[in-house]
Design an enzyme around this catalytic site. Structure first.
Site, PDB file in Angstrom:
ATOM      1  N   PHE A 166       3.403   0.239 -13.021  1.00 41.17           N
ATOM      2  CA  PHE A 166       4.707  -0.093 -13.588  1.00 41.17           C
ATOM      3  C   PHE A 166       5.727  -0.263 -12.460  1.00 41.17           C
ATOM      4  CE2 PHE A 166       8.656   0.412 -15.851  1.00 41.17           C
ATOM      5  CZ  PHE A 166       8.409  -0.178 -17.066  1.00 41.17           C
ATOM      6  N   ASP A 220       2.170   9.716 -12.932  1.00 40.62           N
ATOM      7  CA  ASP A 220       3.116   9.166 -13.901  1.00 40.62           C
ATOM      8  C   ASP A 220       2.434   9.199 -15.270  1.00 40.62           C
ATOM      9  OD1 ASP A 220       4.593   7.518 -15.607  1.00 40.62           O
ATOM     10  OD2 ASP A 220       5.306   6.257 -13.959  1.00 40.62           O
ATOM     11  N   TYR A 227      10.129   8.747 -24.771  1.00 43.08           N
ATOM     12  CA  TYR A 227      10.453   7.755 -25.807  1.00 43.08           C
ATOM     13  C   TYR A 227       9.265   6.893 -26.226  1.00 43.08           C
ATOM     14  CZ  TYR A 227      11.211   5.022 -21.509  1.00 43.08           C
ATOM     15  OH  TYR A 227      11.070   4.447 -20.281  1.00 43.08           O
ATOM     16  N   LYS A 228       8.117   7.030 -25.553  1.00 39.18           N
ATOM     17  CA  LYS A 228       6.941   6.245 -25.954  1.00 39.18           C
ATOM     18  C   LYS A 228       6.133   7.039 -26.983  1.00 39.18           C
ATOM     19  CE  LYS A 228       7.094   3.555 -21.709  1.00 39.18           C
ATOM     20  NZ  LYS A 228       6.723   3.477 -20.293  1.00 39.18           N
ATOM     21  N   ARG A 273       0.301  -6.664 -25.873  1.00 39.44           N
ATOM     22  CA  ARG A 273      -0.081  -5.254 -26.010  1.00 39.44           C
ATOM     23  C   ARG A 273       0.085  -4.807 -27.467  1.00 39.44           C
ATOM     24  NH1 ARG A 273       3.053  -1.504 -21.797  1.00 39.44           N
ATOM     25  NH2 ARG A 273       4.760  -2.251 -23.118  1.00 39.44           N
TER      26      ARG A 273
HETATM   27  C1  LIG Z   1       7.775   3.142 -19.324  1.00 40.85           C
HETATM   28  C2  LIG Z   1       7.405   3.507 -17.934  1.00 40.85           C
HETATM   29  C3  LIG Z   1       8.387   3.894 -17.005  1.00 40.85           C
HETATM   30  C4  LIG Z   1       9.826   3.833 -17.405  1.00 40.85           C
HETATM   31  O1  LIG Z   1      10.716   4.422 -16.520  1.00 40.85           O
HETATM   32  P1  LIG Z   1      12.182   4.799 -17.051  1.00 40.85           P
HETATM   33  O2  LIG Z   1      12.855   5.396 -15.908  1.00 40.85           O
HETATM   34  O3  LIG Z   1      11.969   5.736 -18.209  1.00 40.85           O
HETATM   35  O4  LIG Z   1      12.821   3.536 -17.529  1.00 40.85           O
HETATM   36  C5  LIG Z   1       7.963   4.307 -15.759  1.00 40.85           C
HETATM   37  N1  LIG Z   1       6.652   4.308 -15.414  1.00 40.85           N
HETATM   38  C6  LIG Z   1       5.695   3.918 -16.297  1.00 40.85           C
HETATM   39  C7  LIG Z   1       4.254   3.948 -15.899  1.00 40.85           C
HETATM   40  C8  LIG Z   1       6.054   3.493 -17.564  1.00 40.85           C
HETATM   41  O5  LIG Z   1       5.119   3.082 -18.415  1.00 40.85           O
END
Ligand SMILES: *Cc1c(COP(=O)(O)O)cnc(C)c1O
Length: 412
Positions: free
Chosen positions: A126, A197, A222-223, A371
């Protein structure tokens, strides 16, 4: 052997988590397969939002910091969530966001490895993770560099100059699961620390940070934890590192005595030193409902259902659309796949927009990936059946070729 409507009704009747389905608000006519991006709203979260605004903020005002427990929320929710991801109480806080927490833990880990200057990351991970590290490197000005290596090429990258390895245990695009314990052991054998992560794993698959001997971890709520849009992230640091941890965002919430109002910074003991400043209490309070639901379901039961939903989706798709042109880019083996399924198609964006117009919400990740997330708590097996039926119509009737589906919104 075809899968019948009766088969699917039986799956819902026998679902040990069917009680959790009713705990979520269901938008009318909508089938939501995007809990991997923003989870659905628990009824209890909606009720809590109203209570924290009108009963706590409006009535208690500043006394709410004590009377409503706002001050302790990051640690209290952290202890709650710790139970879901294999951390001990006092090793995890819910605060800030994933990106910010990553900045704090990577800076901490680099400071613990003063003789090493390399950070190993997967370039396909990400992007915020890479962006945060690039910014941190520029700020430190100590000549750190990133060595990009995908998980399969990790051993070659693990030279004696590696300070920290940063990886997602579930890949945001392909949903591939990494072996957290094995990779952590390899990083440690090379003298490196590891940061995991957990954005796509917390609430989706069982995670055991301490059994895996992880050093640090970050993630969002939030996921799959259904905490709400922009709900706080979390940060884990193994207890063995607490005494040496020095993070750069030294605000008063991380001070040993925040209300002594001393001139100079003195870090709090334990995980509290990873805090910085005042937290968004409305959002944080609301996030508790989703975390509590995930705990009451249990990570193993959630995983089993999510896997079964994903497998049903792929089986129905193969049955109804054998020539769809949608290519599975997730691992075909369900045990190697996290909570979502990725399908590639050169016209993925238009297909997803046509599907959303048909009331099935998934998402699109450039350049060509659709997805579909199988969030185990709010979804029914019957939802999967209906989603595939609508997808089959979009593909068979080439609905997606309509020019209105070629437009790209800001958020895909
Ligand atoms: C969704 C996601 C993020 C999001 O980072 P935010 O700081 O919450 O916006 C980071 N890393 C991964 C792997 C994600 O899937």
């Amino acid at each position: 052997m075809t899968i019948t409507k009766a088969d699917i009704e039986a799956l819902d009747r026998q679902d040990p988590l069917r009680g959790h389905v009713a705990a979520f608000h269901r938008p009318d006519g909508l089938i939501y397969l995007n809990g991997n991006s923003l989870g659905q709203a628990p009824q209890a979260a909606i009720a809590r939002a109203s209570k924290v605004a009108s009963g706590e903020w409006a009535e208690m005002l500043v006394t709410g910091w004590n009377r409503a427990g706002w001050w302790d929320l990051p640690r209290r929710l952290g202890d709650l969530l710790a139970g879901l991801v294999g951390a001990a109480p006092g090793e995890l806080v819910v605060a800030d966001g994933t990106s910010l927490n990553l900045h704090k833990v990577v800076a901490t880990a680099l400071a613990m490895q003063p003789d090493r200057r390399t950070i190993v990351m997967a370039g396909s991970d990400f992007p915020t993770d890479v962006y945060v590290v690039q910014g941190l490197i520029a700020q430190l000005g100590q000549g750190h560099t990133i060595r990009f290596a995908e998980a399969d090429a990790l051993d070659a990258a693990l030279a004696p100059d590696v300070a920290v390895v940063i990886l997602s245990d579930v890949h945001f695009k392909t949903a591939r699961i990494l072996d957290m314990a094995a990779i952590t052991a390899r990083a440690h054998a090379a003298g490196a620390l590891i940061v995991w992560d957990l954005c796509h794993s917390a609430g989706a698959i069982p995670v055991d940070l301490n059994r895996s001997k992880a050093d640090f971890a970050v993630g969002c709520t939030y996921k799959y934890l259904n905490g709400g849009p922009g709900s706080p992230g979390f940060l884990f640091a193994a207890a063995r590192h607490h005494a040496r941890m020095q993070q750069p965002l030294t605000g008063w919430w991380g001070h040993a005595e925040p209300f002594a109002f001393q001139r100079d910074f003195q870090p709090a003991s334990g995980i509290s030193r990873m805090l910085c400043g005042t937290q968004p209490i409305l959002s944080m309070a609301v996030a508790e409902a989703g975390i509590a639901l995930a705990l009451s379901a249990g990570a193993d039961a959630a995983r089993a259902k999510s896997q079964a939903l994903g497998a049903l989706f792929l089986a129905l798709l193969a049955e109804q659309l054998p020539q769809s042109g949608l290519l599975l880019s997730s691992p075909a083996d369900a045990s190697q796949r996290g909570g979502h399924v990725a399908l590639d198609h050169p016209h993925g964006l238009a297909i997803m927009q046509a599907l959303i117009a048909a009331g099935v919400v998934g998402d699109f990740r450039a350049p060509c990936t659709l997805r579909f997330g199988f969030s185990p708590l709010p979804l029914r097996y019957a939802d999967i059946r209906e989603a595939v039926a609508r997808l089959a119509t979009v593909m068979r009737d080439k609905v997606w070729q309509d020019s209105r589906y070629a437009r790209r919104d800001a958020v895909t």
